[in-house]
Design a protein around this motif. Structure first.
Motif, short mmCIF file in Angstrom:
data_model
loop_
_atom_site.label_atom_id
_atom_site.label_comp_id
_atom_site.label_asym_id
_atom_site.label_seq_id
_atom_site.Cartn_x
_atom_site.Cartn_y
_atom_site.Cartn_z
N ASP A 147 5.06 12.21 9.87
CA ASP A 147 5.86 13.36 10.31
C ASP A 147 5.64 14.57 9.41
N VAL A 148 5.40 14.35 8.13
CA VAL A 148 5.12 15.45 7.21
C VAL A 148 3.82 16.15 7.62
N LEU A 149 2.81 15.36 7.94
CA LEU A 149 1.52 15.93 8.31
C LEU A 149 1.59 16.67 9.64
N ARG A 150 2.34 16.13 10.58
CA ARG A 150 2.47 16.79 11.89
C ARG A 150 3.12 18.17 11.75
N ASP A 151 4.08 18.28 10.83
CA ASP A 151 4.85 19.52 10.71
C ASP A 151 4.15 20.58 9.88
N PHE A 171 0.84 -1.19 0.00
CA PHE A 171 0.00 0.00 0.00
C PHE A 171 0.88 1.25 0.00
N THR A 172 0.31 2.34 -0.48
CA THR A 172 0.97 3.64 -0.42
C THR A 172 0.43 4.41 0.78
N PHE A 173 1.33 5.03 1.54
CA PHE A 173 0.96 5.79 2.73
C PHE A 173 1.56 7.19 2.66
N VAL A 174 0.98 8.09 3.46
CA VAL A 174 1.57 9.41 3.67
C VAL A 174 2.37 9.36 4.97
N ARG A 175 3.54 9.95 4.96
CA ARG A 175 4.38 9.99 6.16
C ARG A 175 3.73 10.87 7.22
N GLN A 179 1.97 24.82 1.40
CA GLN A 179 1.85 24.23 0.07
C GLN A 179 2.89 23.12 -0.07
N PRO A 180 2.62 22.05 -0.83
CA PRO A 180 1.37 21.84 -1.56
C PRO A 180 0.19 21.60 -0.63
N ASP A 185 3.20 15.87 -3.16
CA ASP A 185 4.65 15.81 -3.27
C ASP A 185 5.09 14.36 -3.06
N ALA A 186 5.87 13.83 -4.00
CA ALA A 186 6.28 12.42 -3.92
C ALA A 186 7.05 12.12 -2.65
N SER A 187 7.71 13.12 -2.07
CA SER A 187 8.49 12.89 -0.86
C SER A 187 7.60 12.63 0.35
#
Length: 306
Positions: free
Chosen positions: A80-84, A74-78, A90-91, A101-103
């Motif tokens: 830590d990115v969401l917390r910060d 599965f593909t997930f979102v990190r 943006q994006p 953002d692919a990162s």
């Protein structure tokens, strides 16, 4: 064959698909096959062409390999990115999968046995209702609730988030390969609701929607030698309910009552009861085929997890 009934044409087409996908020689002669059989395939010709797409075949090979190994990627979102992130960053945090953002994204193999044991407590899977046909969270209320949930001290161990809008290909202009990958993940998405922490974003219409209710019920089940059984039989709660006001002004007490009703309906619900409730006309679904397919899978899933 051209004049045969629809069922016979489908059976014939299915046989040709198998031939073309498994026989290298047939693939080399695919143009000849298409030239001579286009009339037979009629409106299904585009489906055959999809099967011949190298990228589609790549997805299908991956699915077959993962089935043998009893895993699903599965593909997930990190997390830590969401917390910060802050509001206005943006994006756009509520952009769909292809625009993220692919990162932000990472893939993980989810093992069936580990999921059935509820071992993925570093993953947060989101259950929510789509506010609009083309966007789940036009008001950004869901996004704010997700971010707040991730920042809580008790949730610092969450490393990845699965939210369908972020993690599955979206929109009408998908390639055949993207459609195939969407279906590959959707077929086994139940693993996430059974094996990870689940955040239920409950608004006033949540309990009327099939997918929401099905996901909530799965999040309140445990897997064991007796199949799917309610978590109330022995603890191990994995779900968190967070009321969300998706636009229509409601008192907080009303939203809290929705949460209590959700637990009352699904927390102690066993397999036969769940199927009966979910099949009710009162539980709505955009695509009736989804309801039929998922209800048929409940018994299969109940046997699989034993």
């Amino acid at each position: 064959l051209y004049q045969a009934d629809t069922w016979r044409r489908r059976q014939f087409l299915s046989s040709v698909w198998q031939l073309l996908s498994e026989n290298p020689l047939a693939l080399e002669q695919a143009d000849l096959v298409l030239d001579n059989m286009a009339l037979v395939f009629e409106g299904s010709l585009h489906t055959l062409l999809a099967v011949l797409d190298p990228e589609v075949r790549k997805v299908e090979r991956r699915a077959r390999d993962e089935k043998k190994r009893r895993v699903c990627t599965f593909t997930f979102v990190r997390a830590d990115v969401l917390r910060d992130m802050e509001d206005g960053d943006q994006p756009n945090p509520m952009a769909w999968h292809q625009e993220l953002d692919a990162s932000w994204l990472e893939t993980r193999e989810i093992e069936m046995e580990r999921a059935y044991n509820g071992e993925y407590d570093d993953i947060c899977t989101i259950s929510h209702r789509w506010e609009e046909k083309d966007h789940p969270d036009a008001s950004s209320n869901q996004w704010r609730k997700i971010k707040h949930h991730l920042k809580l001290e008790e949730n610092q161990g969450i490393t990845h988030v699965w939210y369908d809008y972020w993690c599955l290909p979206q929109g009408k202009g998908l390639s055949e390969a993207e459609k195939a990958d969407f279906n590959r993940q959707l077929k086994l998405v139940n693993l996430l609701y059974l094996g990870s922490r689940v955040l239920l974003l409950v608004d006033q219409s949540y309990m009327e929607r099939f997918w929401c209710c099905f996901e909530a019920w799965l999040s309140m089940q445990r897997c064991g030698p007796n199949g799917l059984t309610p978590l109330t039989d022995g603890g191990g709660k994995r779900y968190t309910i967070v009321p969300v006001d998706s636009g229509r002004a409601l008192a907080h007490a009303d939203l809290a009552q929705q949460s209590e009703l959700l637990v009352g309906m699904w927390a102690g619900c066993r397999v036969d009861e769940a199927k009966q409730h979910l099949s009710s006309d009162a539980i709505k679904v955009t695509n009736q085929k989804d309801k039929k397919t998922q209800l048929a899978k409940v018994d299969q899933l109940n046997d699989e997890v034993r």
